[in-house]
Enzyme design. Sequence first.
Site, PDB file in Angstrom:
ATOM      1  N   ASP A 231      -8.826   4.373  -3.351  1.00  0.00           N
ATOM      2  CA  ASP A 231      -9.826   4.657  -2.318  1.00  0.00           C
ATOM      3  C   ASP A 231     -11.073   5.312  -2.914  1.00  0.00           C
ATOM      4  O   ASP A 231     -11.377   6.481  -2.669  1.00  0.00           O
ATOM      5  CB  ASP A 231      -9.216   5.558  -1.242  1.00  0.00           C
ATOM      6  CG  ASP A 231      -8.094   4.865  -0.490  1.00  0.00           C
ATOM      7  OD1 ASP A 231      -8.060   3.618  -0.498  1.00  0.00           O
ATOM      8  OD2 ASP A 231      -7.254   5.560   0.097  1.00  0.00           O
TER       9      ASP A 231
ATOM     10  N   GLU B 189       2.822   4.716  -4.337  1.00  0.00           N
ATOM     11  CA  GLU B 189       2.977   5.687  -5.432  1.00  0.00           C
ATOM     12  C   GLU B 189       4.406   6.272  -5.506  1.00  0.00           C
ATOM     13  O   GLU B 189       4.831   6.525  -6.641  1.00  0.00           O
ATOM     14  CB  GLU B 189       1.952   6.821  -5.279  1.00  0.00           C
ATOM     15  CG  GLU B 189       0.520   6.399  -5.452  1.00  0.00           C
ATOM     16  CD  GLU B 189      -0.026   5.666  -4.221  1.00  0.00           C
ATOM     17  OE1 GLU B 189      -0.958   4.871  -4.373  1.00  0.00           O
ATOM     18  OE2 GLU B 189       0.508   5.880  -3.114  1.00  0.00           O
TER      19      GLU B 189
ATOM     20  N   ASP C 299       0.843  -1.200   0.000  1.00  0.00           N
ATOM     21  CA  ASP C 299       0.000   0.000   0.000  1.00  0.00           C
ATOM     22  C   ASP C 299       0.878   1.249   0.000  1.00  0.00           C
ATOM     23  O   ASP C 299       2.036   1.224   0.416  1.00  0.00           O
ATOM     24  CB  ASP C 299      -0.895  -0.014   1.238  1.00  0.00           C
ATOM     25  CG  ASP C 299      -2.100   0.915   1.096  1.00  0.00           C
ATOM     26  OD1 ASP C 299      -2.404   1.322  -0.038  1.00  0.00           O
ATOM     27  OD2 ASP C 299      -2.730   1.223   2.121  1.00  0.00           O
TER      28      ASP C 299
END
Length: 809
Positions: A483, A418, A415
């Site tokens: 999300d 990026e 997670d």
Amino acid sequence: MKQFFFLIAFLFTVSIIAQNPTRIYKSHNEENGKFEVVTNDGRYRFQFYTDAILETSFIANNEVYNNNSHAVVLEPETIQTTYKYQGDTITYGSKGISVKIVTQPFQISYVYDGKTIISEKRGYIKSAHEQMDMVKGNIVTDSIEKMEFNLTKDEVLYGVGARALGMNRRGYRLPLFNRAHYGYETESKLMNFTMPIVLSSNKYVIHFDNAPIGYLDLDSKGDNTLTYETISGRKTYQVIVGETWYDIMDNYTSLTGKQPMLPRWALGNFSSRFGYHSQEEVEMTIDEFKEDQIPVDAIILDLYWFGKDIKGTMGNLEFLKDSFPNPKQMIKDLKSKNVETILITEPFILSTSNRWDEAVREDILAKDSIGNPARYDFYFGNTGIVDIYNPKGKQWFKDIYKDLAKMGVNGFWGDLGEPEVHPHWVQHHTGSAQEVHNIYGHDWAKLVYEASLEANPNKRPFILMRAGYSGSQRYGMVPWSGDVNRTWGGLQSQPEIALQMGMQGLAYMHSDLGGFAGANLDDELYVRWLQYGVFQPVFRPHAQEDVASEPVFRSDKAKRLAKFAILMRYRMLPYNYHLMYENHLMGKPLMRPLLFEEPDNPELYNYSETYLWGNDVLVAPVLEAGKKVQNVYFPKTSNWFNIETDEVIKGGQTKSVKTHSAYIPTYVRAGAFIPLAKYMQSTKDYDDSSFQLQYYHHEDVLESERQFYFDDGKTVRPLENKNYQILVFEAEIEGRWLEIDFEAETGKNFPSETKNIELTIHNIQKEPKRVKAGKEKVEGTYNSEYKTLTLNLTWDTSIEKEIRIKLNK
């Protein structure tokens, strides 16, 4: 009329010879399979990978050629090329794609199948950086390097990673900077997973093979211009072509790497939320699934596995014994219930975490400008980031994954990759944050993939990641769409995102089923999202915990409908597993836009409301509240059977269909064979020696053939190791006889066992006069209401089997 066509040709020629007027041709030569053209300001280098893939690099006079690609893994083949120099035109090509260089005025264009598909406009140029507000402070540079191309007036453009913009992305200038968008709905111009790739409705792909951040401008000024912009790096791109969209997908994924086979359990249902706070809560949740007899194959532990609080503990990366007193036993107990354990991990090591001192001591963190560990604040606390480009950082991180894998963890969730917060001044071992930002998730996935195989060499890895780069599929990456808001608007963007990413090689893009962000308790939305999830790559309900994501904790009605969807997902397992095989072998997406089916139909170029799940299942998800009637386009390439009622709908029309609360509109192609598994509670219960086989007979389909792939669902490289079986089913109409043949291709290391098949043939209008299996007469069951014939057959797959049905006209 001739004058009219001449005028069109003249105008098109004018449009493609717009150029950089300062670039002057000097010379050209071919050596060792590489063709070079020298100009006053640099040189072009052309190299074929295959007949359908041509790479072009521009090397400016003050630069040295950089051959370091993070995307490409294909070794160039030895290609038979042709060369012609006539007048002021040089043509260098293969039997597929060719490059045409006009020497005066200088112009480069690419030709396939006798047509110019794309051409450079000004080609390589430098200019001042036009900052975009949405990435202000993220893309930091005074000047930008560009590569500029001509577009034809009407072509539709796809690609640039995951976005929510509508299928056609022409008209936008889009940042190439991976960044999360919390709570997005119907529009998101920038998301977690960007890629420097553009696909055209004219059936070509152009991939800009350069890692640093930048932009892709898809004709935002309306002057038929495509522009790749970067802060630095290679000026290299590949043009990829093919006769069909499936050829293009195969060629592109050959270039950047095929997705390995996932473990079969990855196609099952996941229990997931943000998050499970304790071992007791994990075990209780799985017990609820078992009590309600809702199938489940894995449970995902969010960040509470290593800390009691959201903030301050990231980077601990070990079970918190207070909440998880015996994790090894928990994992073992879950496995005894056929449930895999997946753990979240992040690349951030907070200065308040248990591992901060170790991370500093072991020198595994990225640095600031003076060589100290780079520290900065973000939502979760004060942090550093693991420098996976430093061999010490890579090995340190790998060892953590290997230790967890040896404990029994069979999947990892990466997670915030990026990376979520990644200041431009941070320095990694191989370059600045701006140079590695977009490939961090890609290289992190590689690290986890390698660690998983080093810990368990013969077990397929499972890697869930939010961000990556071109070619991340080769590391087994399973991306998700971030999300998304828990609203109808959030649901509406999901088919587009998944379809687009499948077109770009990332075939397992999926969404948090039910939606993630916000405390929206909407059972209709939840159920419709899960029904869509039956026909998307990974079935994983996930959300913030204030409203339950798991069906076992929803209302009785929602639970009942969710269970129906999950059972349908498991019934589809043999069909879905074959889609995994097709993706692994040929790069075919699991979800396929209808433009693949009708590539010359402009009405489908910007269409995502209905799509194909594999080759033979047409799906129209319900994306609006209270929807009673839905418009569905039925491709003209087939007739289509309603999967629930067997109503046959003629292709080539848009039809209003009634919706049903228990399922979304779903149809099967005439002439298709669809294998279905028996009901199960886990993919571990799956027995491929016994299944149902549905054949959708139609008088318009005189011949039909389908293949279905089987293996053990867990070991690596089954094709290379000859550890598989492919069952081949053929149907042919011969006068008044319908003949169905069974054949098998069995790898030498796979058992050729007997199959028990319940064959149901649809659309048999009258009870047949006679049914034979080989030379023996067979008694079947004819259903006059549904017009189906069902035969119970035993098949020794080491020999062929023939069924003949004499139809009663």
